[in-house]
Write an enzyme that holds these catalytic residues in place. Structure first.
Site, PDB file in Angstrom:
ATOM      1  N   GLU A   4     -28.489  22.234 -49.575  1.00 22.16           N
ATOM      2  CA  GLU A   4     -29.282  23.442 -49.796  1.00 22.16           C
ATOM      3  C   GLU A   4     -29.872  23.920 -48.474  1.00 22.16           C
ATOM      4  O   GLU A   4     -30.378  23.114 -47.694  1.00 22.16           O
ATOM      5  CB  GLU A   4     -30.401  23.182 -50.808  1.00 22.16           C
ATOM      6  CG  GLU A   4     -29.915  22.698 -52.167  1.00 22.16           C
ATOM      7  CD  GLU A   4     -31.058  22.416 -53.109  1.00 22.16           C
ATOM      8  OE1 GLU A   4     -31.813  23.359 -53.413  1.00 22.16           O
ATOM      9  OE2 GLU A   4     -31.204  21.258 -53.539  1.00 22.16           O
TER      10      GLU A   4
ATOM     11  N   THR B 162     -33.781  28.308 -51.767  1.00 19.73           N
ATOM     12  CA  THR B 162     -32.649  27.789 -51.004  1.00 19.73           C
ATOM     13  C   THR B 162     -31.331  28.287 -51.560  1.00 19.73           C
ATOM     14  O   THR B 162     -31.209  28.597 -52.745  1.00 19.73           O
ATOM     15  CB  THR B 162     -32.639  26.251 -51.028  1.00 19.73           C
ATOM     16  OG1 THR B 162     -32.549  25.807 -52.392  1.00 19.73           O
ATOM     17  CG2 THR B 162     -33.886  25.679 -50.388  1.00 19.73           C
TER      18      THR B 162
END
Length: 321
Positions: free
Chosen positions: A260, A212
């Protein structure tokens, strides 16, 4: 479009203009009505359209510590205003000294001496000057003295968002805070966006097979409620379908709240240090802690598949529109 920071940035030879003033956080659909009217009026008069806004938010200066979560940073607002046809955006540094200007002083200092207003376009509840004492009625009186028209535009529109409440920045912030990003998008006319620089986190996503981009968001950003969302990650001029996680990562006893974004089906992305944007399309599920790591991985797989479906459906709907 010209972008000015402070009155001193306005060109000395600036002529007459049509002006609208406000925080315009989010440039939502109600704001758009006023701004479009100002642009249309400016075109009819053959002069530029100028938006005047403030930084920081006036409430932070008048009541320190009360700065509201922001729906869009100033550069994003300016971009959205440019799309509406605005010719110049003036961001006025809102200081304690500036906050003490009386409504009459504000009119002369900003509208008359610098922007040479030919017309001023506002919503019906517009207030300005020291202690927000200035009203549209007072502005209209000043217009007769200084030769500018005042036009009032009803910015109140509503829809399904918020149960039919009139669209506003306050309502949008509330919906974002509740995780209702679809309701927020109805008001904004586009998905809610969060921006920031990609920084190094714990890199657990990479270890789990879902790397991420950990976005260090800009100050005072309005961040959606903790959970998983479908949306897009904008980086290097590309919009990538994404599964977005907001929260403290309770699976690993995290305490810091993060945003994220996992770019679906993208391999080898290196975004560290880049300024990126994350658009929130739809809420998928709330934040949760699972019994085992395998349970978490299974859920993450389902999350990604659901996000892929939602983004694909939104893209198809946009093509058909």
């Amino acid at each position: 479009m010209q972008r000015w920071r402070g009155l001193e940035d306005i060109p000395h030879d600036w002529g007459r203009s049509v002006v609208t003033i406000g925080s315009y956080d989010g440039v939502h659909r109600g704001h758009q009505l006023i701004i479009r009217h100002a642009v249309d009026r400016a075109r009819a008069l053959g002069v530029p359209a100028v938006v005047v806004t403030f930084d920081p938010h006036p409430s932070e200066v008048v009541r320190p510590g009360s700065h509201p979560p922001l729906l869009a940073p100033h550069h994003r607002r300016a971009d959205l205003m440019a799309e509406l046809g605005v010719d110049a955006v003036l961001v006025l540094p809102f200081t304690t000294e500036f906050s003490k200007l009386s409504p009459a002083e504000f009119v002369v200092k900003v509208l008359v001496d610098k922007l040479h207003a030919k017309a001023v376009v506002e919503g019906p509840n517009f207030r300005f000057g020291h202690k927000a004492a200035g009203t549209v009625q007072f502005l209209a009186e000043q217009g007769k003295v200084y030769d500018f028209d005042v036009e009032v535009v009803d910015l109140y529109v509503s829809g399904e968002a918020g149960g039919g409440e009139p669209f506003s920045s306050t309502l949008t912030r509330r919906l974002v805070a509740e995780g209702d990003v679809e309701g927020a998008a109805e008001i904004l006319g586009r998905p809610h966006r969060v921006e920031g620089v990609v920084v190094r986190g714990a890199q657990r996503g990479r270890d789990l097979g879902f790397p991420t981009a950990n976005v260090e968001t800009l100050p005072h950003t309005a961040i959606p409620a903790d959970g998983v969302y479908a949306g897009w990650l904008h980086a290097q001029g590309e919009a990538m379908p994404a599964a977005i996680s907001v929260g403290t990562n309770p699976q690993f006893d995290g305490t810091e709240r993060t945003v994220e974004a996992y770019a679906i089906d993208r391999v080898g992305l290196d975004l560290y240090g880049l300024h990126v944007a994350v658009d929130f399309l739809a809420f998928v599920r709330g934040q949760a802690k699972f019994d085992t790591l395998d349970d978490l991985l299974e859920q993450m797989g389902r999350d990604v598949e659901r996000c892929r479906e939602l983004v694909a459906a939104a893209a198809e709907q946009a093509r058909d529109a």
